[in-house]
Motif scaffolding. Structure first.
Motif, PDB file in Angstrom:
ATOM      1  N   THR A  61      25.904  34.267  43.892  1.00 49.18           N
ATOM      2  CA  THR A  61      26.888  35.205  44.446  1.00 49.18           C
ATOM      3  C   THR A  61      28.109  35.302  43.545  1.00 49.18           C
ATOM      4  O   THR A  61      28.679  36.393  43.359  1.00 49.18           O
ATOM      5  CB  THR A  61      27.316  34.750  45.847  1.00 49.18           C
ATOM      6  OG1 THR A  61      26.155  34.603  46.670  1.00 49.18           O
ATOM      7  CG2 THR A  61      28.252  35.765  46.493  1.00 49.18           C
ATOM      8  N   LYS A  64      26.997  37.339  40.332  1.00 55.08           N
ATOM      9  CA  LYS A  64      26.550  38.697  40.552  1.00 55.08           C
ATOM     10  C   LYS A  64      27.731  39.664  40.523  1.00 55.08           C
ATOM     11  O   LYS A  64      28.804  39.373  41.049  1.00 55.08           O
ATOM     12  CB  LYS A  64      25.833  38.786  41.895  1.00 55.08           C
ATOM     13  CG  LYS A  64      25.214  40.159  42.155  1.00 55.08           C
ATOM     14  CD  LYS A  64      24.475  40.163  43.482  1.00 55.08           C
ATOM     15  CE  LYS A  64      23.871  41.541  43.737  1.00 55.08           C
ATOM     16  NZ  LYS A  64      23.140  41.590  45.029  1.00 55.08           N
ATOM     17  N   LYS A  65      27.502  40.805  39.851  1.00 53.98           N
ATOM     18  CA  LYS A  65      28.523  41.841  39.772  1.00 53.98           C
ATOM     19  C   LYS A  65      27.960  43.124  40.359  1.00 53.98           C
ATOM     20  O   LYS A  65      26.788  43.447  40.156  1.00 53.98           O
ATOM     21  CB  LYS A  65      28.946  42.070  38.317  1.00 53.98           C
ATOM     22  CG  LYS A  65      29.668  40.878  37.712  1.00 53.98           C
ATOM     23  CD  LYS A  65      30.123  41.178  36.294  1.00 53.98           C
ATOM     24  CE  LYS A  65      30.861  39.980  35.698  1.00 53.98           C
ATOM     25  NZ  LYS A  65      31.316  40.253  34.320  1.00 53.98           N
ATOM     26  N   ASN A  66      28.782  43.858  41.013  1.00 54.61           N
ATOM     27  CA  ASN A  66      28.365  45.121  41.618  1.00 54.61           C
ATOM     28  C   ASN A  66      28.430  46.231  40.579  1.00 54.61           C
ATOM     29  O   ASN A  66      29.431  46.943  40.439  1.00 54.61           O
ATOM     30  CB  ASN A  66      29.272  45.451  42.818  1.00 54.61           C
ATOM     31  CG  ASN A  66      29.114  44.449  43.951  1.00 54.61           C
ATOM     32  OD1 ASN A  66      28.021  43.936  44.183  1.00 54.61           O
ATOM     33  ND2 ASN A  66      30.221  44.171  44.644  1.00 54.61           N
TER      34      ASN A  66
END
Length: 309
Positions: A61, A64-66
């Motif tokens: 989490t 993780k990159k959007n």
């Protein structure tokens, strides 16, 4: 674990843990059979595998990159349908339900191949949807990883290497030509020496009268001329030349020379060629004493004759 005898164990426990056994005590224990192989081998504790699922999810989490899918280009899918296996086993085979033997290299690699195939079939429509080209244009030029200066240095080094190789090849050819030329020159010099030796031999034979041929004076001019050689051979068949005939007449054909002009009994008795007048000076005007002579008178005689007139 290695078993130890009761006596040795009791004695060992009575001593302090920090004390070490002496060599004599160890030898005595070994003699009684109290020591056995493998007694001092250390045993490591097995490592405990920790599967921290919560920690892994937390780390995932955080990392993780959007980002948009175009920036990520990640896909998670099942492998494509195995057409051959489907034809054999029927339509009962479902995606993701097949069992894979991980020890079978061929089956495992085929699974990876089919998964990549399914990924391509799913990714291409998405790329076309976002108007991203999937084929290289005809006028496409790839950008070089190295700079132009580096490529110029490489090209310069290649040219230098090529030039050195060409020079080496030329030098090698020149050495071969020199060797061949030297060999030809040696053969020519040997041929000339041989011809010179043959000519000197022919000259000596001619001087000694062993031959009357003068072909060696002409050299190689008439070699290959059939007419000239035929004429010479025909002339030689007629007989010796005039010079040879004169020498033969004067000196004979060899044999004994000393005393050849001495008188013999027959030549002494032969008086056919004897002329008495010539022998005694009474023969002709030229040789006789009383005959006139055509000799010019001396200077004093000519002066007296002139004074008489």
């Amino acid at each position: 674990m290695v078993e130890i005898g009761e006596d040795f164990q009791l004695g060992f426990e009575s001593e302090e843990e920090d004390d070490e056994l002496s060599d004599s005590e160890l030898q005595e224990a070994f003699g009684k059979g109290l020591l056995k192989p493998g007694m001092n081998v250390p045993q490591d504790k097995p490592k405990k595998a920790i599967n921290n699922v919560e920690g892994l999810k937390k780390s995932f989490t955080e990392l993780k990159k959007n980002l948009a899918w175009v920036e990520r280009l990640d896909l998670t899918n099942y492998p494509a349908v195995d057409v051959a296996a489907k034809a054999e086993n029927g339509p009962e085979q479902n995606e993701g339900n097949e069992e894979i033997n991980v020890d079978d290299d061929f089956q495992r690699e085929m699974y990876f191949y089919r998964q990549a195939q399914a990924t391509v079939l799913e990714a291409l429509p998405k790329l076309h949807k976002f108007k991203i080209f999937t084929k290289r244009p005809e006028d496409y030029f790839a950008e070089m990883a190295k700079s132009d200066q580096q490529m110029q240095k490489i090209r310069k080094n290649l040219l230098i290497k090529q030039t050195s190789m060409e020079k080496s090849e030329r030098a090698k050819k020149l050495r071969e030509q020199r060797k061949f030329g030297k060999k030809v020159q040696t053969e020519v010099l040997q041929k000339r020496q041989k011809e010179k030796k043959a000519m000197m031999t022919a000259v000596k034979k001619y001087q000694k009268g062993m031959t009357d041929k003068l072909d060696f004076l002409e050299g190689d001019k008439d070699k290959g001329k059939k007419g000239a050689s035929a004429t010479k051979s025909h002339a030689n068949k007629k007989g010796p030349n005039a010079k040879r005939q004169f020498k033969d007449k004067k000196f004979g054909f060899g044999g004994k020379k000393k005393g050849s002009k001495w008188n013999t009994k027959d030549s002494h008795d032969d008086m056919s060629g004897f002329r008495g007048k010539v022998a005694h000076g009474k023969g002709g005007k030229k040789f006789g004493k009383g005959g006139k002579s055509n000799k010019r008178p001396g200077k004093e005689a000519r002066r007296k004759a002139k004074a008489r007139k």
